[in-house]
Design a protein around this motif. Sequence first.
Motif, PDB file in Angstrom:
ATOM      1  N   VAL A  51      37.545  47.676  39.323  1.00  0.00           N
ATOM      2  CA  VAL A  51      37.973  46.716  38.302  1.00  0.00           C
ATOM      3  C   VAL A  51      37.495  47.168  36.926  1.00  0.00           C
ATOM      4  O   VAL A  51      38.248  47.138  35.944  1.00  0.00           O
ATOM      5  N   LEU A 100      34.515  46.093  42.642  1.00  0.00           N
ATOM      6  CA  LEU A 100      33.992  45.788  41.312  1.00  0.00           C
ATOM      7  C   LEU A 100      34.068  47.009  40.404  1.00  0.00           C
ATOM      8  O   LEU A 100      34.521  46.921  39.256  1.00  0.00           O
ATOM      9  N   ALA A 148      41.213  40.455  41.207  1.00  0.00           N
ATOM     10  CA  ALA A 148      39.752  40.553  41.222  1.00  0.00           C
ATOM     11  C   ALA A 148      39.182  40.341  39.827  1.00  0.00           C
ATOM     12  O   ALA A 148      38.148  39.669  39.663  1.00  0.00           O
ATOM     13  N   HIS A 164      22.003  44.500  40.161  1.00  0.00           N
ATOM     14  CA  HIS A 164      23.442  44.253  40.039  1.00  0.00           C
ATOM     15  C   HIS A 164      24.186  45.575  40.210  1.00  0.00           C
ATOM     16  O   HIS A 164      23.795  46.594  39.632  1.00  0.00           O
ATOM     17  N   LYS A 218      33.072  45.167  48.515  1.00  0.00           N
ATOM     18  CA  LYS A 218      33.125  44.359  47.301  1.00  0.00           C
ATOM     19  C   LYS A 218      32.569  45.138  46.111  1.00  0.00           C
ATOM     20  O   LYS A 218      33.108  45.066  45.000  1.00  0.00           O
ATOM     21  N   ASP A 219      31.481  45.886  46.334  1.00  0.00           N
ATOM     22  CA  ASP A 219      30.909  46.694  45.258  1.00  0.00           C
ATOM     23  C   ASP A 219      31.910  47.729  44.753  1.00  0.00           C
ATOM     24  O   ASP A 219      32.049  47.951  43.548  1.00  0.00           O
ATOM     25  N   LEU A 241      30.922  40.062  33.570  1.00  0.00           N
ATOM     26  CA  LEU A 241      30.308  41.120  34.371  1.00  0.00           C
ATOM     27  C   LEU A 241      29.258  41.895  33.580  1.00  0.00           C
ATOM     28  O   LEU A 241      28.226  42.284  34.132  1.00  0.00           O
ATOM     29  N   PHE A 278      36.521  37.450  39.268  1.00  0.00           N
ATOM     30  CA  PHE A 278      35.196  37.799  38.757  1.00  0.00           C
ATOM     31  C   PHE A 278      34.986  37.224  37.361  1.00  0.00           C
ATOM     32  O   PHE A 278      33.870  36.859  36.988  1.00  0.00           O
ATOM     33  N   ALA A 330      26.800  46.755  38.971  1.00  0.00           N
ATOM     34  CA  ALA A 330      27.427  47.320  37.775  1.00  0.00           C
ATOM     35  C   ALA A 330      26.418  47.671  36.686  1.00  0.00           C
ATOM     36  O   ALA A 330      26.808  48.069  35.594  1.00  0.00           O
ATOM     37  N   TYR A 356      30.632  37.878  39.559  1.00  0.00           N
ATOM     38  CA  TYR A 356      30.681  38.763  40.716  1.00  0.00           C
ATOM     39  C   TYR A 356      30.031  38.126  41.941  1.00  0.00           C
ATOM     40  O   TYR A 356      30.549  38.212  43.055  1.00  0.00           O
ATOM     41  N   SER A 374      25.286  42.079  34.548  1.00  0.00           N
ATOM     42  CA  SER A 374      24.746  43.393  34.897  1.00  0.00           C
ATOM     43  C   SER A 374      23.295  43.583  34.471  1.00  0.00           C
ATOM     44  O   SER A 374      22.637  44.521  34.933  1.00  0.00           O
TER      45      SER A 374
END
Length: 216
Positions: free
Chosen positions: A67, A64, A25, A123, A60-61, A114, A29, A125, A34, A118
Amino acid sequence: MVTARRQSHPRPQTLARRREILEAAAEIFGSKGYTNGTLSDIAEQVNMTHPGILHHFGSKDQLLMEVLRFRDETDVQNLDGQHIPDGIDFFRHLVTTAFTNAQRAGIVQAFVVLSAESVTDDHPARDFFMDRYRTLRAEARHAFEVICAERGMVPPDTVALASAAILAVMDGLQVQWLLDPSDVDLAKASEFAIEAIVASVLEPRGSILPRDHPSA
């Protein structure tokens, strides 16, 4: 008599599989962002199905966020108690992190992409990165305060500026390095900048640049 429920622990195979998914991931990403990186892309990378990824991470969130936490955990995994140190050792840790980052372009790229994404509205994150930078700025300010106390000096007004500047320089150098690694030495340039900023706070010598801009 009430019997306590036995706490279950993930099997080693499950932990290894989750780590494999996290690494894939981070790569997806990092290369696609993302929004454009899909769970199907990640599933294909690890020879799984889309539902298989969701079985481990739910959404998926959620993947993230795992990760991002995984990335931060790798920064402290070799530290005593897995905690960021204080005082001058905090800045030594930042330098060590820069040298480590120079050997893990994939993780750095995922972080850069990412963190930039953000700032966009909604977003997932955004809060993570806001909290992360607030925490790091506070830790840097505290490290300066500890050093000043050890030296018997009052923390100068530049502590807050220096704390933000160190993080900005480190992140900015990562972008330059990813774009042109043959021309930018991420580790040494980061070390130079951190040492220069720390020295400017602890041993100020006045500005060598003429101020021809209006004061803030």
